[in-house]
Each structure stands twice: as C-alpha cells, then as structure tokens.
Design a protein around this motif. Structure first.
Motif, PDB file in Angstrom:
ATOM      1  N   PHE A   1      16.060  41.232  59.235  1.00 41.70           N
ATOM      2  CA  PHE A   1      15.662  42.618  58.967  1.00 41.70           C
ATOM      3  C   PHE A   1      14.170  42.860  59.191  1.00 41.70           C
ATOM      4  N   GLY A   2      13.454  41.868  59.713  1.00 46.05           N
ATOM      5  CA  GLY A   2      12.041  42.038  60.021  1.00 46.05           C
ATOM      6  C   GLY A   2      11.144  42.136  58.808  1.00 46.05           C
ATOM      7  N   LEU A   3      11.645  41.704  57.645  1.00 46.89           N
ATOM      8  CA  LEU A   3      10.849  41.813  56.419  1.00 46.89           C
ATOM      9  C   LEU A   3       9.771  40.740  56.338  1.00 46.89           C
ATOM     10  N   ASN A   4       9.913  39.680  57.116  1.00 46.91           N
ATOM     11  CA  ASN A   4       8.925  38.602  57.083  1.00 46.91           C
ATOM     12  C   ASN A   4       7.555  39.074  57.567  1.00 46.91           C
ATOM     13  N   GLN A   5       7.530  40.113  58.410  1.00 44.17           N
ATOM     14  CA  GLN A   5       6.266  40.630  58.920  1.00 44.17           C
ATOM     15  C   GLN A   5       5.488  41.423  57.873  1.00 44.17           C
ATOM     16  N   GLN A   6       6.141  41.765  56.781  1.00 44.94           N
ATOM     17  CA  GLN A   6       5.486  42.553  55.739  1.00 44.94           C
ATOM     18  C   GLN A   6       5.009  41.704  54.567  1.00 44.94           C
ATOM     19  N   LEU A   7       5.218  40.417  54.639  1.00 45.84           N
ATOM     20  CA  LEU A   7       4.819  39.535  53.552  1.00 45.84           C
ATOM     21  C   LEU A   7       3.327  39.225  53.622  1.00 45.84           C
TER      22      LEU A   7
ATOM     23  N   MET B   1       8.898  49.622  57.951  1.00 44.72           N
ATOM     24  CA  MET B   1      10.204  50.049  58.432  1.00 44.72           C
ATOM     25  C   MET B   1      11.091  48.850  58.704  1.00 44.72           C
ATOM     26  N   VAL B   2      12.329  48.884  58.227  1.00 39.39           N
ATOM     27  CA  VAL B   2      13.264  47.779  58.385  1.00 39.39           C
ATOM     28  C   VAL B   2      13.993  47.916  59.715  1.00 39.39           C
ATOM     29  N   THR B   3      13.939  46.861  60.516  1.00 32.51           N
ATOM     30  CA  THR B   3      14.629  46.855  61.808  1.00 32.51           C
ATOM     31  C   THR B   3      15.548  45.640  61.879  1.00 32.51           C
ATOM     32  N   LEU B   4      16.714  45.818  62.463  1.00 35.81           N
ATOM     33  CA  LEU B   4      17.695  44.738  62.575  1.00 35.81           C
ATOM     34  C   LEU B   4      17.477  43.992  63.890  1.00 35.81           C
ATOM     35  N   ASP B   5      17.195  42.711  63.786  1.00 32.75           N
ATOM     36  CA  ASP B   5      16.941  41.884  64.957  1.00 32.75           C
ATOM     37  C   ASP B   5      18.041  40.824  65.063  1.00 32.75           C
ATOM     38  N   LEU B   6      19.063  41.108  65.855  1.00 35.41           N
ATOM     39  CA  LEU B   6      20.204  40.199  65.989  1.00 35.41           C
ATOM     40  C   LEU B   6      19.845  38.924  66.751  1.00 35.41           C
ATOM     41  N   LYS B   7      18.733  38.948  67.494  1.00 34.81           N
ATOM     42  CA  LYS B   7      18.316  37.751  68.207  1.00 34.81           C
ATOM     43  C   LYS B   7      17.970  36.622  67.243  1.00 34.81           C
ATOM     44  N   THR B   8      17.678  36.997  65.992  1.00 35.58           N
ATOM     45  CA  THR B   8      17.397  35.993  64.979  1.00 35.58           C
ATOM     46  C   THR B   8      18.587  35.064  64.771  1.00 35.58           C
ATOM     47  N   LEU B   9      19.792  35.614  64.912  1.00 38.46           N
ATOM     48  CA  LEU B   9      21.009  34.825  64.694  1.00 38.46           C
ATOM     49  C   LEU B   9      21.513  34.164  65.973  1.00 38.46           C
ATOM     50  N   THR B  10      21.201  34.749  67.129  1.00 38.65           N
ATOM     51  CA  THR B  10      21.746  34.231  68.389  1.00 38.65           C
ATOM     52  C   THR B  10      20.794  33.283  69.108  1.00 38.65           C
ATOM     53  N   SER B  11      19.551  33.206  68.665  1.00 38.48           N
ATOM     54  CA  SER B  11      18.599  32.296  69.296  1.00 38.48           C
ATOM     55  C   SER B  11      18.919  30.853  68.917  1.00 38.48           C
ATOM     56  N   THR B  12      18.292  29.930  69.630  1.00 38.85           N
ATOM     57  CA  THR B  12      18.513  28.504  69.331  1.00 38.85           C
ATOM     58  C   THR B  12      18.104  28.178  67.904  1.00 38.85           C
ATOM     59  N   LEU B  13      16.987  28.737  67.463  1.00 34.15           N
ATOM     60  CA  LEU B  13      16.522  28.511  66.098  1.00 34.15           C
ATOM     61  C   LEU B  13      17.478  29.123  65.087  1.00 34.15           C
ATOM     62  N   GLY B  14      17.987  30.321  65.388  1.00 33.39           N
ATOM     63  CA  GLY B  14      18.926  30.976  64.481  1.00 33.39           C
ATOM     64  C   GLY B  14      20.225  30.213  64.353  1.00 33.39           C
ATOM     65  N   ILE B  15      20.767  29.735  65.464  1.00 34.22           N
ATOM     66  CA  ILE B  15      22.008  28.951  65.431  1.00 34.22           C
ATOM     67  C   ILE B  15      21.797  27.653  64.659  1.00 34.22           C
TER      68      ILE B  15
ATOM     69  N   PHE C   1       1.435  36.704  53.437  1.00 30.18           N
ATOM     70  CA  PHE C   1       1.016  35.336  53.710  1.00 30.18           C
ATOM     71  C   PHE C   1       1.488  34.951  55.105  1.00 30.18           C
ATOM     72  N   SER C   2       1.018  33.810  55.577  1.00 29.48           N
ATOM     73  CA  SER C   2       1.355  33.355  56.922  1.00 29.48           C
ATOM     74  C   SER C   2       2.808  32.901  56.975  1.00 29.48           C
ATOM     75  N   TRP C   3       3.654  33.692  57.641  1.00 29.93           N
ATOM     76  CA  TRP C   3       5.080  33.357  57.727  1.00 29.93           C
ATOM     77  C   TRP C   3       5.301  32.084  58.539  1.00 29.93           C
ATOM     78  N   ASN C   4       4.545  31.917  59.611  1.00 29.89           N
ATOM     79  CA  ASN C   4       4.708  30.737  60.446  1.00 29.89           C
ATOM     80  C   ASN C   4       4.295  29.463  59.715  1.00 29.89           C
ATOM     81  N   ASP C   5       3.214  29.557  58.940  1.00 25.60           N
ATOM     82  CA  ASP C   5       2.812  28.411  58.140  1.00 25.60           C
ATOM     83  C   ASP C   5       3.884  28.075  57.102  1.00 25.60           C
TER      84      ASP C   5
END
Length: 283
Positions: A65-71, A1-15, A73-77
C-alpha cells in the motif's frame, strides 16, 4: 496518499517473502503441535518463526500500500537489518533443531527442520536481493563493523536463551558475565536503532571517539568473560543425562562459552576498525 502496488507481490523479492510466510507458518504450526511448553528452546523456536512471519507480513503490507514511504525512518536500512537478523535467527534455529532433536526420529521434527532450512535459504536470498536493489543503505550496514554489530546482538540473544539451563544463578562471577552480555546487547541494539532511525545528527554518541571507547570497554569485558564463564560454568557440571535429553546444563555451558568467544572476537575486530578509523584514516 495510499496507492496499491501489486509489483510488491509479483517481484522476485515479493515472491521470496510470500514463500517465507508459508514456510514460517508451517514450522510454527508443526512445532506448536509438539507441545514442549516448559522448554525454553521450544519457546525460542516459536518466537523465531512467529516473529519472522509477523514482521515479513507487515513489510509486505506496508510496501503493498506504499505506506513504507511515509514512515519517519530509513525503510531500506530497516528491511536490510531485519533480513540479516531473520537469516541469523532462522539459521540458528535450524542448527539447533538438527543437533538437538534429530535423534528422536520423529517425523514432525524432520519436517520442521526441513522447512526451517528452507526459510533460511529464502531469507539469505532476501538479503542478497535487498542489497542489490537498495541505493540508500547507510554506511552502517554496508561496512563490516555495522554488520558485526547485528551479529553480536544476535549471538547475545542465543546466550540469553541458554541461560535457563546454566548454573549462573549460583556464582557471582557468572552473574557478572551475564551483565556483560546484557549491557553489550543493549548498546548494540541502541546503535542499530539510532542508525535505522537516522538520529546520528541528533545524538553525538556515534562519533568515532565514543565508538572507540565503547569498543575498548566491550573488548575488555568480553575478555574477562571468556575466562570466567568456562572456569565457573563447568564447575560441578557433569555430562550426566546428556545422552538421554536433547539439551542439558553441560551442553548449554558449552554453547554459552562458544558464543562468548564469538562475541569476544567480534569486539576485537570492531576495536581494530575503530582504531584504524580514529588514528590512521587520514594517513
């Protein structure tokens, strides 16, 4: 399921990543307007900024869109390896811009160099943020040998860029050195991909004994290359024209010689770690 996570853009990493997009876009646009189309270094510049822009943009979209959790492979790596690689690429580009083009006293070169260093600072900050945030970074990226594998692959890519202005086509000894760089780069990328995709359990190539063998072979091959490249690389090469052009064959031979020495040292360090892990880890 696709979810919109706006914190991705407003966090320190996103900025930080949004600023990376803007900076890379400026560098690409300004440098593309210069028009050094037949210059391999110029192509490297455009590749660095366009690749960094596209990959950073893709990472932002996938996390938004939270699609990285469906990949599979290790997204963090993946993001950790990419941020380290992008940092090294942009830093090398910035240094080359400073050394090679600042003498032209051209406003576009100064502006591009400034924003390139700005991008380098942003990617360096991203590396720090990812390593603090992630709890799933594998042992590969958290150890010195794993980190050095990424650097070794990057250094080899710098060598490939400089080969177009080097005399390697005229000497079989230099062609052998190029084969060493190429094979080492392929194996480094293979190990990195296996780790990121978490294929260690499927492929026995990352066992301590296999890694030790590869490190021994890589160290010996680079030791020979460290001797052969300067001996035959500087043969019949002069500094003529180096005062006029930003880059010349003599400068490229120096760069390749230096990068060969760097990778030789990296192979020695990896070999030391492999020997300690294989023979002294239980003592």
């Amino acid at each position: 399921m696709v979810t919109l996570d706006l914190k991705t853009l407003t966090s320190t990493l996103g900025i930080t990543r949004i600023l990376e997009l803007i900076s890379n876009c400026i560098c690409f646009s300004v440098m593309a307007s210069v028009g050094l189309h037949d210059f391999s270094i110029w192509i490297w510049f455009l590749f660095t900024w366009s690749f960094s822009f596209c990959t950073t943009f893709l990472i932002l979209i996938l996390e938004l869109f939270g699609l990285n959790q469906q990949l599979p492979f290790s997204w963090n790596d993946f993001t950790a390896a990419y941020s380290i690689g992008a940092t090294l690429m942009v830093f090398a580009t910035s240094v080359i811009m400073t050394v090679g083009f600042v003498k032209f006293d051209y406003a576009k070169f100064f502006a591009t160099t400034f924003f390139s260093y700005f991008s380098f600072g942003l990617y360096l900050n991203e590396v720090n943020l990812i390593r603090k945030k992630s709890e799933e970074i594998s042992a590969f990226l958290s150890t010195i040998p794993g980190f050095l594998k990424i650097i070794e692959a990057f250094v080899a890519s710098i060598i490939f860029i400089c080969l177009s202005l080097s005399p390697y086509p005229y000497y079989p000894e230099l062609k052998w050195c190029v084969s060493v760089y190429s094979i080492g780069f392929i194996f480094d990328m293979f190990f990195i991909i296996v780790i990121i995709c978490r294929l260690e359990s499927w492929l026995p190539v990352l066992s301590d004994k296999v890694v030790l063998v590869f490190n021994v072979m890589g160290t010996v091959a680079y030791m020979i290359a460290v001797i052969l490249w300067p001996v035959f690389g500087f043969k019949h090469i002069t500094t003529e024209g180096c005062s006029t052009f930003a880059f010349c064959p003599w400068k490229m031979v120096i760069v390749i010689t230096s990068m060969t020495c760097v990778n030789f040292v990296i192979n020695i360090v990896n070999l030391v770690y492999s020997v300690r892990k294989q023979f002294f880890s239980q003592t």
